[in-house]
Design a protein around this motif. Structure first.
Motif, PDB file in Angstrom:
ATOM      1  N   UNK A  41      33.135  53.291  40.347  1.00 49.84           N
ATOM      2  CA  UNK A  41      33.196  52.139  39.453  1.00 49.84           C
ATOM      3  C   UNK A  41      34.646  51.717  39.302  1.00 49.84           C
ATOM      4  N   UNK A  42      34.909  50.424  39.387  1.00 47.41           N
ATOM      5  CA  UNK A  42      36.264  49.876  39.266  1.00 47.41           C
ATOM      6  C   UNK A  42      36.224  48.643  38.389  1.00 47.41           C
ATOM      7  N   UNK A  43      37.400  48.266  37.891  1.00 47.20           N
ATOM      8  CA  UNK A  43      37.519  47.033  37.109  1.00 47.20           C
ATOM      9  C   UNK A  43      37.932  45.880  38.012  1.00 47.20           C
ATOM     10  N   UNK A  44      37.362  44.725  37.762  1.00 47.21           N
ATOM     11  CA  UNK A  44      37.695  43.502  38.476  1.00 47.21           C
ATOM     12  C   UNK A  44      37.989  42.427  37.447  1.00 47.21           C
ATOM     13  N   UNK A  45      38.815  41.476  37.826  1.00 45.76           N
ATOM     14  CA  UNK A  45      39.140  40.378  36.931  1.00 45.76           C
ATOM     15  C   UNK A  45      38.900  39.065  37.651  1.00 45.76           C
ATOM     16  N   UNK A  46      38.269  38.134  36.974  1.00 46.59           N
ATOM     17  CA  UNK A  46      37.945  36.836  37.541  1.00 46.59           C
ATOM     18  C   UNK A  46      38.646  35.748  36.744  1.00 46.59           C
ATOM     19  N   UNK A  47      39.416  34.919  37.440  1.00 45.06           N
ATOM     20  CA  UNK A  47      40.064  33.752  36.830  1.00 45.06           C
ATOM     21  C   UNK A  47      39.040  32.623  36.838  1.00 45.06           C
ATOM     22  N   UNK A  48      38.625  32.174  35.664  1.00 42.32           N
ATOM     23  CA  UNK A  48      37.559  31.180  35.574  1.00 42.32           C
ATOM     24  C   UNK A  48      37.973  29.802  36.056  1.00 42.32           C
ATOM     25  N   UNK A  49      39.235  29.449  35.933  1.00 45.27           N
ATOM     26  CA  UNK A  49      39.701  28.133  36.371  1.00 45.27           C
ATOM     27  C   UNK A  49      39.666  28.006  37.890  1.00 45.27           C
ATOM     28  N   UNK A  50      40.143  29.027  38.580  1.00 46.60           N
ATOM     29  CA  UNK A  50      40.219  28.956  40.039  1.00 46.60           C
ATOM     30  C   UNK A  50      39.021  29.593  40.732  1.00 46.60           C
ATOM     31  N   UNK A  51      38.304  30.449  40.016  1.00 48.28           N
ATOM     32  CA  UNK A  51      37.208  31.189  40.636  1.00 48.28           C
ATOM     33  C   UNK A  51      37.699  32.385  41.423  1.00 48.28           C
ATOM     34  N   UNK A  52      39.023  32.541  41.505  1.00 49.00           N
ATOM     35  CA  UNK A  52      39.597  33.657  42.237  1.00 49.00           C
ATOM     36  C   UNK A  52      39.550  34.926  41.421  1.00 49.00           C
TER      37      UNK A  52
END
Length: 69
Positions: A41-52
């Protein structure tokens, strides 16, 4: 998603399990826990403006944020 629960939009599209989303204090990013393939299990981060997004290198096993983001 709109405030009334309409217009849902899928944010992730991978072959893993994505759990425990947490909003950033500014509301522009979501951090979540994901298990992809045989990896841990790992953490991920999503930028909502760019979708990246970024992930795998964040570390940890549960998505949570402190007051500083």
């Amino acid at each position: 998603m709109d405030s009334d629960g309409e217009n849902l939009r899928r944010l992730t599209n991978d072959h893993g399990y994505d759990l425990s989303p947490t909003w950033s204090p500014s509301g522009d990013r979501i951090t979540y826990t994901s298990k992809r393939g045989m990896a841990n299990w790992r953490l991920y981060e999503l930028d909502l403006a760019s979708g990246g997004g970024q992930g795998g290198g964040i570390g940890g096993s549960a998505a949570s944020r402190g007051p500083g983001g």
